[in-house]
Design a protein around this motif. Structure first.
Motif, mmCIF file in Angstrom:
data_model
loop_
_atom_site.group_PDB
_atom_site.id
_atom_site.type_symbol
_atom_site.label_atom_id
_atom_site.label_comp_id
_atom_site.label_asym_id
_atom_site.label_seq_id
_atom_site.Cartn_x
_atom_site.Cartn_y
_atom_site.Cartn_z
ATOM 1 N N PRO A 44 0.797 -1.225 0.000
ATOM 2 C CA PRO A 44 0.000 0.000 0.000
ATOM 3 C C PRO A 44 0.837 1.286 0.000
ATOM 4 O O PRO A 44 0.494 2.246 -0.704
ATOM 5 C CB PRO A 44 -0.839 -0.130 1.277
ATOM 6 N N LEU A 68 -2.644 -5.382 0.255
ATOM 7 C CA LEU A 68 -3.822 -5.120 -0.566
ATOM 8 C C LEU A 68 -3.401 -5.022 -2.023
ATOM 9 O O LEU A 68 -2.286 -4.578 -2.312
ATOM 10 C CB LEU A 68 -4.482 -3.800 -0.158
ATOM 11 N N ARG A 128 -4.791 -2.074 -7.107
ATOM 12 C CA ARG A 128 -6.054 -1.477 -7.578
ATOM 13 C C ARG A 128 -6.922 -0.967 -6.428
ATOM 14 O O ARG A 128 -7.732 -0.069 -6.616
ATOM 15 C CB ARG A 128 -6.825 -2.482 -8.425
ATOM 16 N N ASP A 129 -6.771 -1.552 -5.232
ATOM 17 C CA ASP A 129 -7.532 -1.084 -4.073
ATOM 18 C C ASP A 129 -6.972 0.227 -3.529
ATOM 19 O O ASP A 129 -7.684 0.983 -2.880
ATOM 20 C CB ASP A 129 -7.518 -2.126 -2.951
ATOM 21 N N ILE A 130 -5.708 0.500 -3.765
ATOM 22 C CA ILE A 130 -5.047 1.707 -3.273
ATOM 23 C C ILE A 130 -5.045 2.793 -4.354
ATOM 24 O O ILE A 130 -5.284 3.959 -4.069
ATOM 25 C CB ILE A 130 -3.574 1.405 -2.868
ATOM 26 N N PRO A 185 -6.724 3.010 -7.835
ATOM 27 C CA PRO A 185 -7.588 2.400 -8.859
ATOM 28 C C PRO A 185 -7.337 2.887 -10.277
ATOM 29 O O PRO A 185 -7.703 2.197 -11.230
ATOM 30 C CB PRO A 185 -9.003 2.755 -8.398
#
Length: 161
Positions: free
Chosen positions: A87, A127, A130-132, A134
């Motif tokens: 992240p 994570l 793409r979650d951090i 996008p």
């Protein structure tokens, strides 16, 4: 977009850098920053054995890019890396406006390997990029090289047990 055969040498260099990190007592991670034409602009390996757990190669390359490339060059660049960005590194990548990320092994794969090796959980949850970030294009894992990276992590953690 998928990983092209012409990108495999850059990913192999990431594996070499990860092996260099391991030889220096660091966790095995290595990364290469390439320009739009595929030219290597910078590279680094993990350097956390010094006690500074932020010395990830992806973070160092984001800093390098911010200092040496204009916004258009950063957006056109690709970061090749042995492992999917954490992240912290994903955020740095997005904040400086770097382009695509291509990784050999995913955060999910690494987490699974570390669980199998009974490695204690990290202080930050793994994570997907793409979650951090996008908006960042991400490709990986790369099965042709995944086992080599897994073996480096096994060696690193077996030596700590």
């Amino acid at each position: 977009m998928t990983v092209k055969d012409t990108e495999l040498p850059l990913l192999r260099r990431c594996v070499e850098l990860a092996a260099e990190a391991l030889a220096a007592g660091d966790e095995p991670f290595g990364s290469v920053l390439a320009g739009a034409d595929g030219t290597v602009l910078a590279e680094d390996r993990n350097r956390i054995a010094s006690g500074d757990s932020t010395r990830h190669p992806e973070f160092a390359l984001a800093r390098w890019a911010a200092e040496h490339l204009d916004p258009a060059e950063r957006a056109a660049a690709t970061v090749y890396t042995s492992g999917e960005h954490c992240p912290m590194c994903a955020a740095a990548h997005a904040w400086v406006g770097l382009g695509r990320i291509v990784y050999v092994a995913s955060s999910r794969q690494l987490s699974q390997w570390l669980t199998e090796l009974d490695v204690p959980a990290a202080p930050v949850r793994a994570l997907p990029v793409r979650d951090i970030a996008p908006g960042v294009t991400v490709d990986g894992p790369v099965p042709e090289l995944t086992e080599e990276i897994r073996a480096l992590h096994v060696r690193f953690h077996a030596g700590r047990g």
